[in-house]
Write an enzyme that holds these catalytic residues in place. Structure first.
Site, PDB file in Angstrom:
ATOM      1  N   CYS A   5      43.499  21.706  45.184  1.00 47.08           N
ATOM      2  CA  CYS A   5      42.866  22.792  44.436  1.00 47.08           C
ATOM      3  C   CYS A   5      41.647  23.265  45.216  1.00 47.08           C
ATOM      4  O   CYS A   5      40.734  22.471  45.491  1.00 47.08           O
ATOM      5  CB  CYS A   5      42.461  22.313  43.043  1.00 47.08           C
ATOM      6  SG  CYS A   5      41.460  23.508  42.120  1.00 47.08           S
ATOM      7  N   CYS A  13      34.563  23.213  40.710  1.00 47.92           N
ATOM      8  CA  CYS A  13      35.066  22.690  39.435  1.00 47.92           C
ATOM      9  C   CYS A  13      35.436  21.227  39.633  1.00 47.92           C
ATOM     10  O   CYS A  13      36.218  20.895  40.528  1.00 47.92           O
ATOM     11  CB  CYS A  13      36.288  23.480  38.961  1.00 47.92           C
ATOM     12  SG  CYS A  13      37.035  22.831  37.430  1.00 47.92           S
ATOM     13  N   CYS A  16      39.060  18.057  37.041  1.00 40.68           N
ATOM     14  CA  CYS A  16      40.144  17.129  37.412  1.00 40.68           C
ATOM     15  C   CYS A  16      39.569  16.056  38.338  1.00 40.68           C
ATOM     16  O   CYS A  16      39.801  16.058  39.553  1.00 40.68           O
ATOM     17  CB  CYS A  16      41.286  17.876  38.084  1.00 40.68           C
ATOM     18  SG  CYS A  16      42.065  19.102  37.036  1.00 40.68           S
ATOM     19  N   CYS A  98      43.798  28.766  37.838  1.00 45.13           N
ATOM     20  CA  CYS A  98      43.826  27.307  37.647  1.00 45.13           C
ATOM     21  C   CYS A  98      45.262  26.782  37.688  1.00 45.13           C
ATOM     22  O   CYS A  98      46.136  27.246  36.945  1.00 45.13           O
ATOM     23  CB  CYS A  98      43.178  26.938  36.313  1.00 45.13           C
ATOM     24  SG  CYS A  98      43.271  25.167  35.932  1.00 45.13           S
ATOM     25  N   GLN A 221      49.162  19.954  20.786  1.00 45.72           N
ATOM     26  CA  GLN A 221      48.931  19.289  22.064  1.00 45.72           C
ATOM     27  C   GLN A 221      49.004  20.296  23.203  1.00 45.72           C
ATOM     28  O   GLN A 221      49.872  21.162  23.226  1.00 45.72           O
ATOM     29  CB  GLN A 221      49.979  18.190  22.277  1.00 45.72           C
ATOM     30  CG  GLN A 221      49.993  17.102  21.219  1.00 45.72           C
ATOM     31  CD  GLN A 221      48.886  16.081  21.407  1.00 45.72           C
ATOM     32  OE1 GLN A 221      48.003  16.246  22.259  1.00 45.72           O
ATOM     33  NE2 GLN A 221      48.909  15.026  20.614  1.00 45.72           N
ATOM     34  N   ASN A 317      47.973  10.125  13.624  1.00 47.98           N
ATOM     35  CA  ASN A 317      47.667  10.782  14.896  1.00 47.98           C
ATOM     36  C   ASN A 317      46.264  11.368  14.790  1.00 47.98           C
ATOM     37  O   ASN A 317      46.091  12.579  14.708  1.00 47.98           O
ATOM     38  CB  ASN A 317      48.705  11.872  15.181  1.00 47.98           C
ATOM     39  CG  ASN A 317      48.468  12.550  16.524  1.00 47.98           C
ATOM     40  OD1 ASN A 317      47.941  11.955  17.455  1.00 47.98           O
ATOM     41  ND2 ASN A 317      48.853  13.809  16.616  1.00 47.98           N
ATOM     42  N   CYS A 343      44.725   9.237  21.305  1.00 47.14           N
ATOM     43  CA  CYS A 343      44.231   9.805  22.555  1.00 47.14           C
ATOM     44  C   CYS A 343      42.987   9.064  23.031  1.00 47.14           C
ATOM     45  O   CYS A 343      42.331   9.495  23.985  1.00 47.14           O
ATOM     46  CB  CYS A 343      43.941  11.290  22.388  1.00 47.14           C
ATOM     47  SG  CYS A 343      42.677  11.662  21.144  1.00 47.14           S
TER      48      CYS A 343
END
Length: 384
Positions: A5, A13, A16, A98, A221, A317, A343
């Site tokens: 990237c 950025c 990630c 992106c 999601q 959840n 999560c």
């Protein structure tokens, strides 16, 4: 092969953070992390192989901060403090290309930027507290349809958005929902409570053959393929248990509940969700599919312990904070089985410790968030 990237390489950025790590190593590290966190509370659990995600083009939702000017808007993120971009005086980093976003979302960004110019939507300036447009939130369904939302400081630009809306719909024929969200407060909040629908009302997220309806403020999601795998895994376990009564807490638009309602044992299913709009969407899907045994209630799932005696199997959840006091209620309830989708393995471990009578028998990691340290883990618990 590692995804590259140019934004990450230039230090523009850092979202990630794991991008330099080969993807196979990322997945292995997540498996190691969750096994470590659950070692004491899930001894003896059988770990199924982790489910890998696509490395790029998987994210169905783009949440873009808008900076710059209406004639030349920047769609992306705020320049990270201390970064070279911030030191050079840049306020925002443009991330229209992106690599995480679906190709369909990437393709819409130029049109959205052109619409911002056409409608004269001045980006909100944090320093001066002037301007109107704070964010653009775009979601793409598996069928390629779009929901586009403009987050504004006030209603002042709404008339201009309505005036130029025909151009946007002609330029983006896949846009089935367009709305304005009002967020008047000067703080780091993505959206406000009030939504103005300008075109359409729901986006159909077709997952495993189920038409799940998503309204502008509903939750879904962000990785559609991993959501499909998550629902499929939970449904497989539910079918094996064959409960007569299923309770889905924090049900959202009904993903788990509606999947459960389709299993061969045809259980009676109840879903509970605090968002009235999500409940309305779940009811709509149930009606379209003729799933009369599925009902959906509006309420805070964390305090819905009074429904537990009515269930043989409970699906939870929750958000990252976990299920809180509901864990203690499940511990003393007659519920035989629990499917817990989390999560946040830290709060999952805490909640499992509060339910020692419910033993983790099998679990699986699903890489919902590649290139970050986050992941989804689903666990099947059964009462000892």
């Amino acid at each position: 092969m590692t995804l590259t990237c140019h934004h990450f390489d230039a230090g523009r950025c850092g979202s990630c953070a794991l991008l330099p790590t080969p993807y196979a190593d990322q997945l292995a590290a997540k498996q190691t992390d969750v096994e470590r966190l659950l070692a004491e509370v899930a001894a003896g659990v059988v770990w199924l192989p982790p489910v890998a995600s696509a490395e790029a083009g998987f994210r169905n939702k783009a949440k873009m901060v808008v900076t710059g000017t209406s004639a030349a808007p920047t769609l992306g993120i705020l320049a990270p403090p201390g970064s070279a971009a911030a030191q050079a005086g840049e306020i925002g980093i443009d991330l229209r290309d992106c690599a995480l976003h679906t190709p369909g979302l990437v393709a819409t960004m130029e049109t959205i930027a052109a619409f911002i110019d056409r409608a004269g939507l001045a980006p909100y300036d944090l320093a001066t507290r002037r301007g109107e447009l704070k964010h653009v939130i775009a979601t793409e369904s598996p069928d390629g349809e779009l929901m586009v939302r403009f987050v504004l400081r006030s209603q002042e630009p709404v008339a201009r958005i309505r005036k130029h809306l025909p151009w946007l719909l002609a330029s983006l024929p896949t846009a089935v929902v367009v709305s304005v969200n009002l967020q008047p407060e000067h703080k780091a909040v993505l959206e406000g409570e009030r939504e103005l629908l300008l075109h359409g009302d729901t986006l159909t997220m077709r997952v495993n053959g189920l038409p799940l309806h998503l309204r502008p403020q509903g939750f879904f999601q962000t990785n559609t393929a991993m959501a499909a795998a998550l629902y499929a895994q939970a449904t497989e376990w539910i079918a094996e248990v064959a409960p007569a009564r299923v309770l889905d807490l924090y049900c959202g638009v009904g993903g788990f509940a509606l999947h459960a309602a389709r299993v061969s044992s045809s259980p009676a299913v109840t879903g509970v969700e605090i968002s009235a709009e999500a409940v309305a969407a779940a009811r709509r899907t149930a009606g379209e599919l003729g799933l009369g045994a599925a009902r959906f209630l509006t309420g805070d799932a964390t305090v819905m312990g009074e429904l537990l005696p009515e269930a043989d199997l409970v699906v939870v959840n929750p958000p990252r904070r976990g299920i809180g006091d509901l864990a203690a209620a499940l511990e003393v309830s007659p519920v035989r089985d629990v499917v817990y989708s989390s999560c946040n393995a830290v709060t999952l471990a805490r909640d499992l410790a509060a339910m020692p009578s419910l033993r983790a028998v099998r679990a699986r990691v699903l890489d919902m968030f590649p290139h970050t340290g986050h992941y989804e883990v689903v666990v099947h618990l059964t009462r000892t």
